[in-house]
Design an enzyme around this catalytic site. Sequence first.
Site, PDB file in Angstrom:
ATOM      1  N   ASP A 170     -11.245   2.700   3.963  1.00 20.62           N
ATOM      2  CA  ASP A 170     -11.506   1.123   3.712  1.00 20.62           C
ATOM      3  C   ASP A 170     -12.924   1.161   3.502  1.00 20.62           C
ATOM      4  O   ASP A 170     -13.524   0.081   3.101  1.00 20.62           O
ATOM      5  CB  ASP A 170     -11.122   0.469   4.799  1.00 20.62           C
TER       6      ASP A 170
ATOM      7  N   LYS B 126       0.908  -1.281  -0.033  1.00 20.09           N
ATOM      8  CA  LYS B 126      -0.095   0.024   0.032  1.00 20.09           C
ATOM      9  C   LYS B 126       0.869   1.528   0.188  1.00 20.09           C
ATOM     10  O   LYS B 126       0.659   2.100  -0.570  1.00 20.09           O
ATOM     11  CB  LYS B 126      -0.904   0.122   1.246  1.00 20.09           C
TER      12      LYS B 126
ATOM     13  N   GLN C 139      -4.886  -1.684   9.644  1.00 16.25           N
ATOM     14  CA  GLN C 139      -4.443  -3.173   8.814  1.00 16.25           C
ATOM     15  C   GLN C 139      -4.882  -4.225   9.612  1.00 16.25           C
ATOM     16  O   GLN C 139      -4.693  -4.250  10.704  1.00 16.25           O
ATOM     17  CB  GLN C 139      -3.048  -3.119   8.739  1.00 16.25           C
TER      18      GLN C 139
END
Length: 289
Positions: A123, A56, A100
Site C-alpha cells: 500500500d 482485491k 485492510q
Amino acid sequence: MSSIAQLLDGKALAQRMQAELAEQVKALQKQHGRAPGLAVLMVGDNPASAAYVRNKERACQTVGIVSFGTHFPAETTQAELEQTIWNLNHDDRVDGILVQLPLPDHLDSVALLNQIHPDKDADGLHPTNLGRLVRGEPGLRSCTPAGVMRLLAEYKIDVSGRQAVVVGRSILVGKPIAMLLLEADATVTIAHSRSPDLSALTCRADILIAAVGRQNLITAEMVKPGSVVVDVGINRVTDGTGKSRLVGDVDFSAVQPIAAYLTPVPGGVGAMTVTMLLHNTVWSYSQKF
Ligand SMILES: NC(=O)c1ccc[n+]([C@@H]2O[C@H](COP(=O)([O-])OP(=O)(O)OC[C@H]3O[C@@H](n4cnc5c(N)ncnc54)[C@H](OP(=O)(O)O)[C@@H]3O)[C@@H](O)[C@H]2O)c1
C-alpha cells in the site's frame, strides 16, 4: 461553441494494465518458479471492507498473483496481528502485505502498518516508503496517488510547470498525490478544511485533484475552463426511491462542460487503485531477483 470534457477512463486503463500484468506474472513464474504473492489481512466484518477485500482477491486471481488472505475475528489482539505480520515478513512466498483499514477501535493501526517490512508494503504507507517518496527515491508508492499519476500519463497530460491544486491532505491520498505532482514538476497547492476561500484556490488550478469525501464540494464555478479535474472522492448517496449509488466530490454534470478532462465516479480513480496494488506486488517480487 461549448465542448465537453474528455473522460479519463480508469476502468479501461485498469483492464489493459491487468492484462499486461498477467503476461508479466506468467513470464516471471516461468523464470523464477513461483508467482508473486499478496497477503491481505482483514479484521472484523465491516461489509464495505469485506467487499474491498473480495475485489482485491478477485483481481489477484485475474493476473495470477497468489493471495494469502487471512480473515480474523473482530476480537483479535494486537499481539496476534503483530505475530501474523512478522510471519508474513519472513515468508518468501509473500511479496506484498496489506492491512485492510479501518480496523476495530481496540487495535493500533499505525503500529501495525509500521510492522510491515517496507519492501513488502504493497500500500506504500510505511514511513520508509513515504520518506522515499518525499526524497524522490524509488520505492513503493501509495496505490491511489500512483493510480492518479498513471491515469494522467496515459492521456499524455503533462503536469510539468502547471498549477496543481490538491484538495485534501490525508496520508492515504492528499499528501502523497501532492508529492507525486511535485516530483513531476507541477507547482502544487494543498488545500484542506481550514483553507479559507477554497474557490479562489481551485479556480487557479490547471490540474485539480479532489480528495475529500464530500458530494458536490467542487462546483462548476470552482473550476478553471479547460483544466484537468480528477475526482478521488467516493461518497455513497441514496436517492428518493431508496436506491444507493456512488458519487465523487465533483458536481460531475455541471463541471463536464467546463473542464477539458474529467474522471468519472465510478470508473475513474477507484478502478486504478486495485490495479496499482497488483502492480506494487509484482514490483516488490521483481526487486528480489
Ligand atoms: N478512489 C479511490 O480509490 C479512493 C481511495 C482512497 C480514498 N478515496 C476517497 O477519497 C476521499 C478522501 O479520502 P481520505 O482517506 O483522504 O479522507 P480523509 O482522511 O477523511 O481526508 C479528507 C481530507 O479532506 C479535507 N477536507 C474536509 N472537508 C473539507 C472542505 N470542506 N474543504 C476542503 N478540504 C476538506 C480534510 O481536511 P483536514 O485535514 O483539515 O481535516 C482532509 O484533509 C474519500 O471520499 C475516500 O472515500 C478514494
